[in-house]
Design an enzyme around this catalytic site. Structure first.
Site, short mmCIF file in Angstrom:
data_model
loop_
_atom_site.label_atom_id
_atom_site.label_comp_id
_atom_site.label_asym_id
_atom_site.label_seq_id
_atom_site.Cartn_x
_atom_site.Cartn_y
_atom_site.Cartn_z
N THR A 21 7.56 -1.29 14.18
CA THR A 21 7.41 0.29 15.35
C THR A 21 6.00 -0.14 15.49
O THR A 21 4.56 0.39 15.99
CB THR A 21 7.47 1.08 16.03
OG1 THR A 21 7.85 2.00 15.46
CG2 THR A 21 9.09 1.32 16.50
N CYS A 137 -4.06 -5.76 1.42
CA CYS A 137 -4.92 -6.10 2.81
C CYS A 137 -6.44 -7.53 2.56
O CYS A 137 -6.12 -7.98 2.35
CB CYS A 137 -5.47 -6.05 3.85
SG CYS A 137 -5.65 -4.24 3.68
N LYS A 222 -7.00 0.09 -6.06
CA LYS A 222 -5.82 -1.40 -5.92
C LYS A 222 -6.34 -2.81 -6.10
O LYS A 222 -5.94 -3.72 -6.41
CB LYS A 222 -5.15 -1.51 -4.61
CG LYS A 222 -5.06 -0.24 -4.12
CD LYS A 222 -3.57 -0.35 -2.66
CE LYS A 222 -3.43 1.47 -2.69
NZ LYS A 222 -3.32 1.55 -0.44
N ARG A 244 -15.12 1.97 5.75
CA ARG A 244 -13.99 2.53 6.85
C ARG A 244 -15.14 1.66 7.67
O ARG A 244 -16.48 2.71 7.74
CB ARG A 244 -13.53 3.14 7.50
CG ARG A 244 -12.71 3.38 7.88
CD ARG A 244 -10.77 2.52 8.01
NE ARG A 244 -9.75 2.62 7.57
CZ ARG A 244 -8.93 1.96 6.79
NH1 ARG A 244 -9.23 0.49 6.70
NH2 ARG A 244 -7.62 2.80 6.01
N HIS A 251 -10.84 -7.47 8.84
CA HIS A 251 -11.55 -6.66 7.62
C HIS A 251 -12.84 -8.20 7.45
O HIS A 251 -11.85 -9.10 7.13
CB HIS A 251 -10.75 -6.53 6.94
CG HIS A 251 -10.14 -5.36 6.89
ND1 HIS A 251 -9.53 -4.63 7.38
CD2 HIS A 251 -8.29 -4.85 5.78
CE1 HIS A 251 -8.91 -3.70 7.24
NE2 HIS A 251 -8.88 -4.00 5.88
N GLN A 326 -6.26 -8.30 9.09
CA GLN A 326 -5.42 -7.92 7.97
C GLN A 326 -4.09 -7.79 8.48
O GLN A 326 -3.40 -7.97 7.41
CB GLN A 326 -6.61 -6.42 7.01
CG GLN A 326 -6.41 -5.54 7.70
CD GLN A 326 -6.01 -5.57 9.38
OE1 GLN A 326 -7.10 -6.26 9.73
NE2 GLN A 326 -5.62 -4.45 9.59
N1 LIG Z 1 -2.35 -1.87 8.61
C1 LIG Z 1 -2.79 -2.90 7.25
O1 LIG Z 1 -3.71 -3.54 7.30
C2 LIG Z 1 -1.99 -2.82 6.79
C3 LIG Z 1 -2.20 -4.21 5.38
C4 LIG Z 1 -1.31 -4.13 4.50
C5 LIG Z 1 -0.47 -3.39 4.18
N2 LIG Z 1 0.11 -1.91 4.71
C6 LIG Z 1 1.43 -1.17 4.63
O2 LIG Z 1 2.04 -1.21 5.67
C7 LIG Z 1 2.65 -0.36 5.51
C8 LIG Z 1 2.46 0.00 6.95
O3 LIG Z 1 1.68 0.01 7.14
P1 LIG Z 1 0.88 -0.14 9.03
O4 LIG Z 1 -0.66 -0.12 8.84
O5 LIG Z 1 1.96 -0.66 10.14
O6 LIG Z 1 1.52 1.48 9.59
P2 LIG Z 1 1.84 1.77 11.14
O7 LIG Z 1 1.34 0.95 12.22
O8 LIG Z 1 1.34 3.51 10.93
O9 LIG Z 1 3.41 1.69 11.22
C9 LIG Z 1 3.81 2.84 10.06
C10 LIG Z 1 5.46 1.99 10.31
O10 LIG Z 1 6.48 3.01 9.73
C11 LIG Z 1 7.11 3.60 10.01
N3 LIG Z 1 7.80 4.73 9.53
C12 LIG Z 1 7.46 5.86 9.49
N4 LIG Z 1 8.30 6.39 8.90
C13 LIG Z 1 9.46 6.19 8.69
C14 LIG Z 1 11.16 6.77 8.52
N5 LIG Z 1 10.92 7.64 7.92
N6 LIG Z 1 11.37 5.98 8.52
C15 LIG Z 1 11.70 4.59 8.59
N7 LIG Z 1 10.31 3.84 9.06
C16 LIG Z 1 9.42 5.00 9.10
C17 LIG Z 1 7.22 3.76 11.39
O11 LIG Z 1 7.97 4.23 13.08
P3 LIG Z 1 7.48 5.17 14.08
O12 LIG Z 1 6.86 5.11 14.97
O13 LIG Z 1 8.85 5.79 14.25
O14 LIG Z 1 6.75 6.06 13.45
C18 LIG Z 1 5.97 2.40 12.05
O15 LIG Z 1 6.90 1.86 12.52
C19 LIG Z 1 2.00 0.77 4.84
O16 LIG Z 1 2.67 0.68 3.56
C20 LIG Z 1 0.70 -0.01 4.94
O17 LIG Z 1 -0.35 0.15 3.43
C21 LIG Z 1 -0.55 -2.22 5.71
#
Ligand SMILES: NC(=O)c1ccc[n+]([C@@H]2O[C@H](COP(=O)([O-])OP(=O)(O)OC[C@H]3O[C@@H](n4cnc5c(N)ncnc54)[C@H](OP(=O)(O)O)[C@@H]3O)[C@@H](O)[C@H]2O)c1
Length: 348
Positions: A21, A137, A222, A244, A251, A326
């Protein structure tokens, strides 16, 4: 051999997305669909907050389940994107033959975990023992532009400044940028909940923990560690400032790159023009260069503003600007490409 030596991956694997999600997870679902990934079943997992909701995949509703210790039992490929703590706790619940492609920073620097950008080091994929890491990213987007140049003329040093979008902080930070901008424009008070400072019309140092000794934040640390690993260039020196900016998505990175030998911007442009995953945007006449809004929704990383670094009279340094979505190449697309390569090596 992919997966455990005892049981290779099937031709149409069952795939799970952990964090389905989220900002990245949502794009993973879209990438699997538009790239016709040959899966037999898609399992969508998130926190208990999302359990019971559903989302469309190929026109069908797919239910979202809460992740638990049994969720991955029947899974062949698990795409993790729910933060490092979840990856550390649940990657080990995947079956022995399965492959985890992890988008968090949990395993990236572990010696036996390949850190893959397919255009750069797909040859490393064979060395995995169940986990493959997606780099951060910024590292993916930078590596795409650095690697073809490095192959032609070894890079000694990179000094980079990032202009990072809200989407890098997930769905909640994107929502906060929208809400704080609306509040600012209507003279309403706004209390930030996700960002450490007011986001609208502002620029602030990346919202990760700052190391009290070095002064670098976690994002900077990182990127400086990951680029040498991805490029198999342990002596590469990387200095980064991560910031940011109030951009919703994609990005931008300004980089000054020092090479072993002199290099002209024209030669660099030709090398990059022929490289995979890049598009040159370098129109000096109309002052059009890589911009995050042009990069949004694109698989390619935009590169341009190629020019000699005026501070290096030796002619060995080039400055450039790159912009990449990203959520796509910096996260979801890169992970799905890795999964595609797993399937290709299966067919070979
Ligand atoms: N955003 C980027 O551009 C980017 C780029 C590279 C890497 N990342 C990495 O990718 C990961 C996700 O990033 P995001 O930006 O997509 O974050 P996000 O939008 O906050 O999404 C987080 C996801 O993790 C789920 N989650 C949270 N707690 C959980 C739990 N206890 N059990 C199972 N699922 C859980 C959330 O589910 P709910 O909706 O149910 O809370 C949601 O689906 C992070 O590790 C981040 O560092 C992100």
């Amino acid at each position: 051999m992919i997966g455990s030596p005892n049981k290779p991956l099937p031709r149409a694997p069952s795939v799970a997305i952990v964090g389905a999600t989220g900002a990245v997870g949502t794009e993973m679902i879209a990438c699997l669909e538009r790239r016709h990934f040959p899966l037999s079943r898609l399992k969508l997992l998130a926190s208990p907050r999302s359990a019971g909701r559903s989302t469309k995949f190929k026109g069908h509703d797919v239910r979202i389940d809460a992740l638990d210790a049994l969720s991955l039992q029947d899974i062949d490929i698990a795409l993790f994107s729910a933060g490092g703590a979840i990856s550390k706790e649940f990657a080990k619940t995947a079956p022995r033959h399965a492959v985890v492609i992890d988008n968090s920073s949990a395993f990236r620097m572990e010696q036996h975990v390949p850190l893959i950008v397919p255009e750069v080091n797909i040859d490393q994929i064979a060395c995995h023992s169940g986990i493959i890491a997606n780099p951060s990213c910024v590292a993916i987007i930078a590596a795409l532009a650095l690697w073809p140049l490095h192959r032609a003329n070894p890079i000694h040093r990179v000094v980079a400044t990032t202009y990072q979008a809200a989407s890098g902080g997930g769905a909640a930070l994107m929502e906060e940028l929208r809400a704080s901008t609306k509040a600012f424009l209507t003279n309403q008070n706004f209390t930030p909940r996700v960002a450490p400072h007011d986001y609208a019309f502002n620029v602030f140092s990346h919202n990760t923990r700052v190391d009290s000794e070095s002064g670098n934040n976690e994002e900077e640390i990182k990127v400086a560690r990951e680029l040498p690993k991805i490029m198999n260039a342990p002596n590469l020196r990387v200095g980064v400032t991560c910031v940011r900016v109030p951009v919703l998505r994609a990005h931008t990175i300004a980089m000054t790159v020092e090479f072993e030998h002199p290099l002209t911007p024209g030669t660099a442009r030709e090398i990059l023009r022929n490289a995979r995953g890049l598009e040159i945007v370098d129109d000096r006449k109309s002052n059009r260069f890589p911009m995050p809004r042009d990069a949004t929704g694109r698989d390619e990383v935009l590169v341009g503003r190629l020019r000699q670094d005026q501070s290096d009279p030796s002619g060995r340094s080039i400055s450039m600007l790159v912009a990449g979505d990203q959520l796509l190449k910096g996260a979801a697309l890169n992970a799905v490409q890795i999964a595609e390569y797993l399937m290709k090596s299966h067919d070979a």
